[in-house]
Design a protein around this motif. Structure first.
Motif, PDB file in Angstrom:
ATOM      1  N   MET A  43      66.989  46.930 -43.320  1.00 42.23           N
ATOM      2  CA  MET A  43      67.590  46.341 -42.258  1.00 42.23           C
ATOM      3  C   MET A  43      68.535  45.176 -42.066  1.00 42.23           C
ATOM      4  O   MET A  43      68.954  44.667 -41.083  1.00 42.23           O
ATOM      5  CB  MET A  43      66.940  47.469 -41.305  1.00 42.23           C
ATOM      6  CG  MET A  43      67.118  48.788 -41.252  1.00 42.23           C
ATOM      7  SD  MET A  43      66.872  49.873 -39.423  1.00 42.23           S
ATOM      8  CE  MET A  43      64.995  49.192 -39.322  1.00 42.23           C
ATOM      9  N   ASP A  44      67.557  44.412 -43.441  1.00 44.66           N
ATOM     10  CA  ASP A  44      68.171  43.139 -43.210  1.00 44.66           C
ATOM     11  C   ASP A  44      67.327  42.244 -41.289  1.00 44.66           C
ATOM     12  O   ASP A  44      68.000  40.702 -40.908  1.00 44.66           O
ATOM     13  CB  ASP A  44      69.724  42.164 -43.429  1.00 44.66           C
ATOM     14  CG  ASP A  44      70.152  40.739 -43.449  1.00 44.66           C
ATOM     15  OD1 ASP A  44      68.832  40.426 -44.103  1.00 44.66           O
ATOM     16  OD2 ASP A  44      71.082  40.667 -43.316  1.00 44.66           O
ATOM     17  N   ILE A  45      65.991  42.700 -41.148  1.00 42.20           N
ATOM     18  CA  ILE A  45      66.026  41.970 -39.481  1.00 42.20           C
ATOM     19  C   ILE A  45      64.632  41.231 -39.621  1.00 42.20           C
ATOM     20  O   ILE A  45      65.071  40.143 -39.514  1.00 42.20           O
ATOM     21  CB  ILE A  45      64.786  43.564 -38.708  1.00 42.20           C
ATOM     22  CG1 ILE A  45      66.386  44.153 -38.669  1.00 42.20           C
ATOM     23  CG2 ILE A  45      64.502  42.572 -37.982  1.00 42.20           C
ATOM     24  CD1 ILE A  45      65.946  45.812 -37.766  1.00 42.20           C
ATOM     25  N   GLY A  46      63.850  41.109 -40.902  1.00 41.73           N
ATOM     26  CA  GLY A  46      63.151  39.824 -41.645  1.00 41.73           C
ATOM     27  C   GLY A  46      62.503  40.875 -42.444  1.00 41.73           C
ATOM     28  O   GLY A  46      62.804  42.360 -42.726  1.00 41.73           O
ATOM     29  N   GLN A  47      61.689  39.628 -43.339  1.00 44.55           N
ATOM     30  CA  GLN A  47      60.558  40.224 -44.521  1.00 44.55           C
ATOM     31  C   GLN A  47      59.258  39.795 -43.824  1.00 44.55           C
ATOM     32  O   GLN A  47      58.161  40.451 -44.915  1.00 44.55           O
ATOM     33  CB  GLN A  47      61.103  39.634 -45.138  1.00 44.55           C
ATOM     34  CG  GLN A  47      62.492  39.163 -45.611  1.00 44.55           C
ATOM     35  CD  GLN A  47      62.068  38.128 -46.639  1.00 44.55           C
ATOM     36  OE1 GLN A  47      62.319  37.082 -46.452  1.00 44.55           O
ATOM     37  NE2 GLN A  47      62.917  38.436 -48.292  1.00 44.55           N
ATOM     38  N   ALA A  48      58.895  40.150 -42.650  1.00 50.45           N
ATOM     39  CA  ALA A  48      58.024  39.898 -42.372  1.00 50.45           C
ATOM     40  C   ALA A  48      57.609  40.828 -41.021  1.00 50.45           C
ATOM     41  O   ALA A  48      57.651  41.237 -40.543  1.00 50.45           O
ATOM     42  CB  ALA A  48      56.696  38.601 -42.214  1.00 50.45           C
ATOM     43  N   VAL A  49      55.728  41.533 -41.055  1.00 54.95           N
ATOM     44  CA  VAL A  49      55.706  42.003 -39.778  1.00 54.95           C
ATOM     45  C   VAL A  49      53.992  41.711 -39.652  1.00 54.95           C
ATOM     46  O   VAL A  49      53.066  41.699 -40.457  1.00 54.95           O
ATOM     47  CB  VAL A  49      55.617  43.680 -39.639  1.00 54.95           C
ATOM     48  CG1 VAL A  49      56.986  44.217 -40.241  1.00 54.95           C
ATOM     49  CG2 VAL A  49      54.503  44.176 -41.309  1.00 54.95           C
ATOM     50  N   MET A  50      53.219  41.608 -38.480  1.00 58.31           N
ATOM     51  CA  MET A  50      51.926  41.579 -38.430  1.00 58.31           C
ATOM     52  C   MET A  50      51.381  42.432 -37.752  1.00 58.31           C
ATOM     53  O   MET A  50      52.103  43.248 -36.586  1.00 58.31           O
ATOM     54  CB  MET A  50      51.655  40.714 -37.231  1.00 58.31           C
ATOM     55  CG  MET A  50      50.164  39.806 -36.418  1.00 58.31           C
ATOM     56  SD  MET A  50      50.275  38.895 -35.678  1.00 58.31           S
ATOM     57  CE  MET A  50      50.081  37.516 -36.716  1.00 58.31           C
ATOM     58  N   VAL A  51      50.297  43.722 -38.684  1.00 56.74           N
ATOM     59  CA  VAL A  51      49.500  44.682 -38.139  1.00 56.74           C
ATOM     60  C   VAL A  51      48.446  44.711 -38.036  1.00 56.74           C
ATOM     61  O   VAL A  51      48.224  44.137 -38.014  1.00 56.74           O
ATOM     62  CB  VAL A  51      50.168  45.656 -38.589  1.00 56.74           C
ATOM     63  CG1 VAL A  51      51.497  45.855 -38.805  1.00 56.74           C
ATOM     64  CG2 VAL A  51      49.447  45.267 -40.209  1.00 56.74           C
ATOM     65  N   ARG A  52      47.622  45.609 -36.708  1.00 56.32           N
ATOM     66  CA  ARG A  52      46.433  45.479 -36.609  1.00 56.32           C
ATOM     67  C   ARG A  52      45.715  46.977 -36.274  1.00 56.32           C
ATOM     68  O   ARG A  52      46.680  47.352 -35.083  1.00 56.32           O
ATOM     69  CB  ARG A  52      46.212  44.805 -35.414  1.00 56.32           C
ATOM     70  CG  ARG A  52      44.289  44.350 -34.643  1.00 56.32           C
ATOM     71  CD  ARG A  52      44.287  43.424 -34.367  1.00 56.32           C
ATOM     72  NE  ARG A  52      42.478  42.826 -33.487  1.00 56.32           N
ATOM     73  CZ  ARG A  52      41.822  43.835 -32.915  1.00 56.32           C
ATOM     74  NH1 ARG A  52      43.002  44.669 -31.748  1.00 56.32           N
ATOM     75  NH2 ARG A  52      41.274  43.918 -32.501  1.00 56.32           N
ATOM     76  N   LYS A  53      45.171  47.471 -36.765  1.00 57.15           N
ATOM     77  CA  LYS A  53      44.360  48.669 -36.584  1.00 57.15           C
ATOM     78  C   LYS A  53      45.890  49.600 -36.605  1.00 57.15           C
ATOM     79  O   LYS A  53      45.913  50.630 -35.846  1.00 57.15           O
ATOM     80  CB  LYS A  53      43.914  48.799 -35.300  1.00 57.15           C
ATOM     81  CG  LYS A  53      42.542  48.459 -35.481  1.00 57.15           C
ATOM     82  CD  LYS A  53      41.768  48.324 -33.849  1.00 57.15           C
ATOM     83  CE  LYS A  53      40.422  47.498 -34.155  1.00 57.15           C
ATOM     84  NZ  LYS A  53      39.927  47.872 -33.104  1.00 57.15           N
ATOM     85  N   LYS A  54      46.024  49.143 -37.673  1.00 54.22           N
ATOM     86  CA  LYS A  54      48.048  50.473 -37.685  1.00 54.22           C
ATOM     87  C   LYS A  54      49.141  50.830 -36.997  1.00 54.22           C
ATOM     88  O   LYS A  54      49.245  51.260 -36.591  1.00 54.22           O
ATOM     89  CB  LYS A  54      47.878  51.874 -38.356  1.00 54.22           C
ATOM     90  CG  LYS A  54      47.349  51.549 -39.585  1.00 54.22           C
ATOM     91  CD  LYS A  54      46.255  53.535 -39.950  1.00 54.22           C
ATOM     92  CE  LYS A  54      45.777  53.036 -41.443  1.00 54.22           C
ATOM     93  NZ  LYS A  54      45.505  55.188 -41.959  1.00 54.22           N
ATOM     94  N   MET A  55      48.853  49.407 -35.668  1.00 54.64           N
ATOM     95  CA  MET A  55      49.773  48.829 -34.944  1.00 54.64           C
ATOM     96  C   MET A  55      50.727  47.633 -34.874  1.00 54.64           C
ATOM     97  O   MET A  55      49.931  46.536 -35.793  1.00 54.64           O
ATOM     98  CB  MET A  55      48.879  49.027 -33.461  1.00 54.64           C
ATOM     99  CG  MET A  55      49.979  48.713 -32.571  1.00 54.64           C
ATOM    100  SD  MET A  55      49.324  48.490 -30.748  1.00 54.64           S
ATOM    101  CE  MET A  55      47.790  46.467 -31.260  1.00 54.64           C
TER     102      MET A  55
END
Length: 267
Positions: A166-178
């Motif tokens: 969706m061209d929002i960004g290319q990375a995420v931060m997750v922890r315990k599948k959240m």
């Protein structure tokens, strides 16, 4: 001989590109941006021009004057700079923005590429000269992810692919599948630091390419600063997409990651 105009954003990547392209026999003209491009680029190119990001018309004049046949775009150019209301955009920027259906990164960059093509200039795939920076699948730093961290990596990859599509960004931060946070226009390193205090202790950062990544534009990139950001936010894993990511100064990435007990993998 290829005559390449290197539009250089922030960071070390333009310097590396210039060195590798010149080793391969190309003639590299630096198009440097005031207050953004590293001044050290001057020693890495055959010739350099400095200018303002809001006046690409001057760059077009340089392309014609220097008989440029390829343009390479490397380094971070914050989109916020283009939309800063303090700047007076020249007619070329105004035309590009007026003829785009939205303000997504890809939309704007592709519109620029089309304009250049009309001038007989091709935007090149920068990875032609940066292939040694692209990791293959596997462990990069010493510590492997734990079983739980691998679960977060797999979960984060699915989410990251969706937001990149969706061209929002290319990375995420997750922890315990959240999902703790997602990258927007600020960039990966600032996203990671922004997450500090948001239950980021022990978190996993996953960075991917777009589903149909055009390797001419905005190739996912990480460097030692990315590890610094993970340390600040107390995150414990960096996972990047194999064969689609540029890893700047891999030795320093590994040194910092190993010292901090951070797992780094290409997936």
């Amino acid at each position: 001989m290829d005559r390449i105009a290197l539009v250089a954003g922030r960071g070390q990547l333009p310097l590396i590109f210039a060195d590798e392209a010149r080793k391969a026999g190309a003639h590299v003209i630096g198009i440097a941006i005031n207050d953004l491009t590293d001044k050290a680029l001057e020693a890495h190119v055959d010739k350099i021009y400095w200018g303002d990001i809001t006046q690409p018309g001057k760059a077009l004049e340089i392309f014609r004057q220097e008989k440029i046949n390829f343009v390479a775009m490397t380094g971070k150019i914050p989109k916020a700079v283009i939309f800063n209301k303090k700047f007076n955009l020249d007619e070329h920027v105004t035309e590009v923005l007026r003829n785009t259906i939205d303000s997504k990164d890809y939309t704007i960059i592709k519109a620029i590429a089309i304009k250049l093509r009309r001038e007989g200039i091709k935007v090149m795939d920068t990875t032609i000269y940066l292939s040694k920076l692209i990791p293959k699948r596997g462990l990069i730093a010493k510590r492997p992810p734990t079983k739980e961290e691998w679960q977060d990596i797999k979960f984060g990859r699915v989410v990251a692919k969706k937001i990149s599509g969706m061209d929002i960004g290319q990375a995420v931060m997750v922890r315990k599948k959240m999902v703790i946070t997602v990258e927007a226009h600020e960039g990966t390193d600032k996203m990671i630091r922004r997450a500090g205090g948001l239950d980021s202790d022990g978190a996993v950062v996953v960075k991917v390419s777009r589903p149909h990544q055009d390797m001419r534009f905005d190739v996912p990139t990480v460097g030692p600063e990315t590890i610094d950001s993970l340390i600040v936010s107390k995150a414990k894993v960096l996972a990047v997409e194999a064969k689609k990511t540029l890893m700047v100064d891999r030795e320093e990435i590994v040194r910092k990651a190993d010292a901090a007990g951070i797992a780094v993998v290409a997936i």
